[in-house]
Design an enzyme around this catalytic site. Sequence first.
Site, PDB file in Angstrom:
ATOM      1  N   ILE A   1      -6.653   7.950  -1.016  1.00 44.34           N
ATOM      2  CA  ILE A   1      -6.893   6.946  -1.373  1.00 44.34           C
ATOM      3  C   ILE A   1      -7.660   6.280   0.065  1.00 44.34           C
ATOM      4  O   ILE A   1      -7.784   6.017   1.426  1.00 44.34           O
ATOM      5  CB  ILE A   1      -5.408   5.617  -1.046  1.00 44.34           C
ATOM      6  CG1 ILE A   1      -5.639   4.581  -1.804  1.00 44.34           C
ATOM      7  CG2 ILE A   1      -4.439   6.845  -0.396  1.00 44.34           C
ATOM      8  CD1 ILE A   1      -3.624   4.122  -1.092  1.00 44.34           C
ATOM      9  N   SER A   2      -8.631   5.065  -0.375  1.00 43.62           N
ATOM     10  CA  SER A   2      -9.847   4.755   0.793  1.00 43.62           C
ATOM     11  C   SER A   2      -9.138   4.051   1.964  1.00 43.62           C
ATOM     12  O   SER A   2      -7.745   3.325   1.679  1.00 43.62           O
ATOM     13  CB  SER A   2     -11.119   4.109  -0.357  1.00 43.62           C
ATOM     14  OG  SER A   2     -11.844   4.229  -1.324  1.00 43.62           O
ATOM     15  N   GLN A   3     -10.078   3.882   2.682  1.00 40.90           N
ATOM     16  CA  GLN A   3      -9.342   3.327   4.268  1.00 40.90           C
ATOM     17  C   GLN A   3      -9.094   2.048   3.581  1.00 40.90           C
ATOM     18  O   GLN A   3     -10.203   1.145   3.456  1.00 40.90           O
ATOM     19  CB  GLN A   3     -10.436   3.509   5.412  1.00 40.90           C
ATOM     20  CG  GLN A   3     -10.073   2.859   6.760  1.00 40.90           C
ATOM     21  CD  GLN A   3     -11.895   2.307   7.267  1.00 40.90           C
ATOM     22  OE1 GLN A   3     -12.683   3.019   6.761  1.00 40.90           O
ATOM     23  NE2 GLN A   3     -11.678   2.879   8.264  1.00 40.90           N
TER      24      GLN A   3
ATOM     25  N   ARG B   1       0.744  -1.756  -0.039  1.00 42.43           N
ATOM     26  CA  ARG B   1       0.128   0.347   0.034  1.00 42.43           C
ATOM     27  C   ARG B   1       0.629   0.835  -0.321  1.00 42.43           C
ATOM     28  O   ARG B   1       0.373   2.248  -0.761  1.00 42.43           O
ATOM     29  CB  ARG B   1      -0.614  -0.117   1.408  1.00 42.43           C
ATOM     30  CG  ARG B   1      -1.891   1.110   0.846  1.00 42.43           C
ATOM     31  CD  ARG B   1      -3.648   0.760   2.703  1.00 42.43           C
ATOM     32  NE  ARG B   1      -3.549   2.135   2.559  1.00 42.43           N
ATOM     33  CZ  ARG B   1      -4.819   2.325   2.623  1.00 42.43           C
ATOM     34  NH1 ARG B   1      -5.581   1.660   1.379  1.00 42.43           N
ATOM     35  NH2 ARG B   1      -5.453   3.784   2.605  1.00 42.43           N
TER      36      ARG B   1
END
Length: 204
Positions: A51-53, A25
């Site tokens: 950037i999403s959780q 990530r």
Amino acid sequence: MIESQLKRRGIRDERVLVAMNATPREEFVPIDARVLAYQDAPVGIGYGQTISQPYMTALMAQCLELKGDEKVLEVGAGCGYAAAILGALAREVITVEIVPELVAKARDNLKRTGRDQNVRVIQGDGGHGYLPEAPYDGISVAAAAPEVPSALLEQLRDPGVLTLPVGSRDDQELRVIIKRDGRIHTRVATLCRFVPLRGGEGWN
Ligand code: SAH
């Protein structure tokens, strides 16, 4: 992240957990935000986007119930992280991004991490889907919409699963829409807050 953010909250699909574990990530967040890569929250990626959780990316992927032979459409590539996860779970991923700079960023991140083999980044308004590659076995929308865009339902295969946040600009529900035998079933996976969808299917 896998234990405390994903498993503890009920992510059970082993393939999703493996994909999240195998995808770096930190390579998908801006360099000055790398220390935040594994925090339990979205991270800014510039252009007013995030950037999403991690949990949300895992949940959306789990909702698609991918087995490995699917063609998947993502709307809102952002930095390309969710597309990389989907690419590890499906045969082929098309991801549409409206911000040209993020298209370039997503392509670069996917290439650098060796995830560009079965993931294609297209620039455009994904609220209209991407007709040239339709139909899709799964569709995942990473930006909030006021209504379910009709083009996405039309471009979903039967059987197929569409997951997207629907609601107001500030609060949405993550809907899981299943098309099967010509019928549509909808359930709500969770409450959520995504960045707003831009373009023709967003708020003006
Ligand atoms: N999938 C990303 C999340 C990105 S945030 C991840 O891996 O975490 C949502 C993205 O949707 C933003 O990059 C935004 O620019 C994009 N977006 C918003 N409206 C869009 C539209 N109509 N078509 C395509 N992309 C859109």
